[in-house]
Design a protein around this motif. Sequence first.
Motif, PDB file in Angstrom:
ATOM      1  N   ARG A   7      23.944  37.517  36.460  1.00  0.00           N
ATOM      2  CA  ARG A   7      23.404  36.782  35.313  1.00  0.00           C
ATOM      3  C   ARG A   7      22.572  35.622  35.853  1.00  0.00           C
ATOM      4  NH1 ARG A   7      24.860  36.582  29.919  1.00  0.00           N
ATOM      5  NH2 ARG A   7      24.681  34.551  28.904  1.00  0.00           N
ATOM      6  N   PHE A   9      19.124  32.754  35.818  1.00  0.00           N
ATOM      7  CA  PHE A   9      18.125  31.947  35.115  1.00  0.00           C
ATOM      8  C   PHE A   9      17.436  31.005  36.091  1.00  0.00           C
ATOM      9  CE2 PHE A   9      20.674  27.967  34.579  1.00  0.00           C
ATOM     10  CZ  PHE A   9      21.959  28.453  34.831  1.00  0.00           C
ATOM     11  N   ARG A  36      32.862  21.105  23.358  1.00  0.00           N
ATOM     12  CA  ARG A  36      33.227  21.320  24.764  1.00  0.00           C
ATOM     13  C   ARG A  36      32.076  20.769  25.598  1.00  0.00           C
ATOM     14  NH1 ARG A  36      32.299  25.854  27.813  1.00  0.00           N
ATOM     15  NH2 ARG A  36      31.917  27.186  26.021  1.00  0.00           N
ATOM     16  N   HIS A  44      21.942  20.916  33.568  1.00  0.00           N
ATOM     17  CA  HIS A  44      20.723  21.504  34.096  1.00  0.00           C
ATOM     18  C   HIS A  44      19.736  21.729  32.960  1.00  0.00           C
ATOM     19  CE1 HIS A  44      22.945  24.761  32.323  1.00  0.00           C
ATOM     20  NE2 HIS A  44      21.782  25.374  32.152  1.00  0.00           N
ATOM     21  N   THR A  46      17.264  24.641  31.647  1.00  0.00           N
ATOM     22  CA  THR A  46      16.864  26.045  31.821  1.00  0.00           C
ATOM     23  C   THR A  46      15.372  26.205  31.575  1.00  0.00           C
ATOM     24  OG1 THR A  46      19.048  26.834  31.157  1.00  0.00           O
ATOM     25  CG2 THR A  46      17.244  28.416  31.000  1.00  0.00           C
ATOM     26  N   PHE A  49      15.470  32.118  31.043  1.00  0.00           N
ATOM     27  CA  PHE A  49      16.746  32.818  31.135  1.00  0.00           C
ATOM     28  C   PHE A  49      16.482  34.309  31.281  1.00  0.00           C
ATOM     29  CE2 PHE A  49      20.239  35.007  28.906  1.00  0.00           C
ATOM     30  CZ  PHE A  49      21.311  34.576  29.659  1.00  0.00           C
ATOM     31  N   GLU A 121      10.930  35.688  28.162  1.00  0.00           N
ATOM     32  CA  GLU A 121      11.022  35.086  26.829  1.00  0.00           C
ATOM     33  C   GLU A 121       9.634  35.000  26.201  1.00  0.00           C
ATOM     34  OE1 GLU A 121      12.222  33.992  23.727  1.00  0.00           O
ATOM     35  OE2 GLU A 121      13.911  33.332  24.975  1.00  0.00           O
ATOM     36  N   ARG A 123       9.269  33.371  23.033  1.00  0.00           N
ATOM     37  CA  ARG A 123       9.209  32.156  22.211  1.00  0.00           C
ATOM     38  C   ARG A 123       8.653  30.999  23.040  1.00  0.00           C
ATOM     39  NH1 ARG A 123      15.404  32.030  20.449  1.00  0.00           N
ATOM     40  NH2 ARG A 123      15.521  32.575  22.643  1.00  0.00           N
ATOM     41  N   ARG A 133      28.968  22.160  23.828  1.00  0.00           N
ATOM     42  CA  ARG A 133      28.956  23.407  23.058  1.00  0.00           C
ATOM     43  C   ARG A 133      30.054  23.369  22.010  1.00  0.00           C
ATOM     44  NH1 ARG A 133      25.846  26.447  26.273  1.00  0.00           N
ATOM     45  NH2 ARG A 133      25.547  25.401  28.245  1.00  0.00           N
ATOM     46  N   SER A 159      24.819  32.506  36.960  1.00  0.00           N
ATOM     47  CA  SER A 159      25.921  32.066  36.110  1.00  0.00           C
ATOM     48  C   SER A 159      27.071  33.051  36.252  1.00  0.00           C
ATOM     49  CB  SER A 159      25.434  32.034  34.653  1.00  0.00           C
ATOM     50  OG  SER A 159      26.498  31.786  33.770  1.00  0.00           O
ATOM     51  N   SER A 166      31.551  28.947  32.008  1.00  0.00           N
ATOM     52  CA  SER A 166      30.507  29.391  32.928  1.00  0.00           C
ATOM     53  C   SER A 166      30.349  28.405  34.083  1.00  0.00           C
ATOM     54  CB  SER A 166      29.184  29.499  32.184  1.00  0.00           C
ATOM     55  OG  SER A 166      29.239  30.560  31.267  1.00  0.00           O
ATOM     56  N   TYR A 168      27.672  27.598  37.420  1.00  0.00           N
ATOM     57  CA  TYR A 168      26.330  27.897  37.896  1.00  0.00           C
ATOM     58  C   TYR A 168      26.241  27.683  39.400  1.00  0.00           C
ATOM     59  CZ  TYR A 168      25.932  26.706  32.967  1.00  0.00           C
ATOM     60  OH  TYR A 168      26.144  26.613  31.628  1.00  0.00           O
TER      61      TYR A 168
HETATM   62  P1  ATP Z   1      28.699  29.919  27.956  1.00  0.00           P
HETATM   63  O1  ATP Z   1      27.826  31.103  27.632  1.00  0.00           O
HETATM   64  O2  ATP Z   1      29.881  30.238  28.776  1.00  0.00           O
HETATM   65  O3  ATP Z   1      29.006  29.062  26.781  1.00  0.00           O
HETATM   66  P2  ATP Z   1      26.283  28.933  29.162  1.00  0.00           P
HETATM   67  O4  ATP Z   1      25.561  29.329  27.915  1.00  0.00           O
HETATM   68  O5  ATP Z   1      25.955  27.620  29.789  1.00  0.00           O
HETATM   69  O6  ATP Z   1      27.852  28.962  28.933  1.00  0.00           O
HETATM   70  P3  ATP Z   1      25.075  31.211  30.253  1.00  0.00           P
HETATM   71  O7  ATP Z   1      25.229  31.929  28.942  1.00  0.00           O
HETATM   72  O8  ATP Z   1      25.311  31.968  31.505  1.00  0.00           O
HETATM   73  O9  ATP Z   1      26.056  29.988  30.293  1.00  0.00           O
HETATM   74  O10 ATP Z   1      23.630  30.584  30.257  1.00  0.00           O
HETATM   75  C1  ATP Z   1      23.027  30.011  31.396  1.00  0.00           C
HETATM   76  C2  ATP Z   1      21.875  29.139  30.939  1.00  0.00           C
HETATM   77  O11 ATP Z   1      20.908  29.953  30.242  1.00  0.00           O
HETATM   78  C3  ATP Z   1      22.258  28.046  29.959  1.00  0.00           C
HETATM   79  O12 ATP Z   1      21.386  26.952  30.136  1.00  0.00           O
HETATM   80  C4  ATP Z   1      22.013  28.669  28.608  1.00  0.00           C
HETATM   81  O13 ATP Z   1      21.716  27.692  27.623  1.00  0.00           O
HETATM   82  C5  ATP Z   1      20.800  29.526  28.885  1.00  0.00           C
HETATM   83  N1  ATP Z   1      20.797  30.721  28.027  1.00  0.00           N
HETATM   84  C6  ATP Z   1      21.835  31.554  27.825  1.00  0.00           C
HETATM   85  N2  ATP Z   1      21.508  32.566  27.001  1.00  0.00           N
HETATM   86  C7  ATP Z   1      20.209  32.364  26.660  1.00  0.00           C
HETATM   87  C8  ATP Z   1      19.284  33.067  25.829  1.00  0.00           C
HETATM   88  N3  ATP Z   1      19.598  34.178  25.205  1.00  0.00           N
HETATM   89  N4  ATP Z   1      18.038  32.553  25.712  1.00  0.00           N
HETATM   90  C9  ATP Z   1      17.688  31.437  26.353  1.00  0.00           C
HETATM   91  N5  ATP Z   1      18.502  30.731  27.165  1.00  0.00           N
HETATM   92  C10 ATP Z   1      19.750  31.184  27.314  1.00  0.00           C
END
Ligand code: ATP
Length: 178
Positions: A7, A9, A36, A44, A46, A49, A121, A123, A133, A159, A166, A168
Amino acid sequence: MTEPSRRLFFALWPDAPTLEAVLAALRRNLPRGIGRAQRPDQLHLTLEFLGSVPESRLQEVLDAGAALSGRTPRFEIVFDKVEHWKRPEVLCLTASATPEPLAAFVQALRSELLARGFEPEKRPFKAHLTLARKVRRPPPLATLQPLPWPAGEFSLVESTTDPSGSRYGTLATWPLAS
Ligand code: ATP
Ligand code: MG
């Protein structure tokens, strides 16, 4: 047998003084105990992703990052708002303005990924820093002193999930142009 995947990003990590400044601003402005909270050492930004990428394609993602090494100028993002996003239930720091070099950099990253057969992406990019969260309702928010976040490098991050959420881990880091 299904192939293992990672996974992934692309992201910016704060340098030490920036992280300190962000944490100090949060201590001053955010009520405690909402949702949380993001672990401080995991804060960080992003950039793009990718989600689940088959192990065998990791090198192509690394190549996309390397193609931009030292190519785009450094930039600074100024975070100036705390926002509650209802649907994803997150509280985040946002920037009213996206600096042009940052927008160009994300566009270049998406092009490099597209050229290698990934589906970036579509968007528009919006810089945000997730603070917490599972925040169902917006907490009372104080106004924020503008927080500058200078970026001199970018990273490919993996991740993984452990029982506390999660985690990183940085796989590679490349410089922006000086
Ligand atoms: P968790 O999913 O456990 O709540 P998380 O969202 O931080 O934690 P990941 O889902 O692995 O962990 O996401 C890693 C990073 O990518 C985070 O900054 C998250 O906001 C971003 N991200 C996750 N899913 C998407 C998505 N579908 N589109 C854009 N950014 C995303
Ligand atoms: Mg997530």
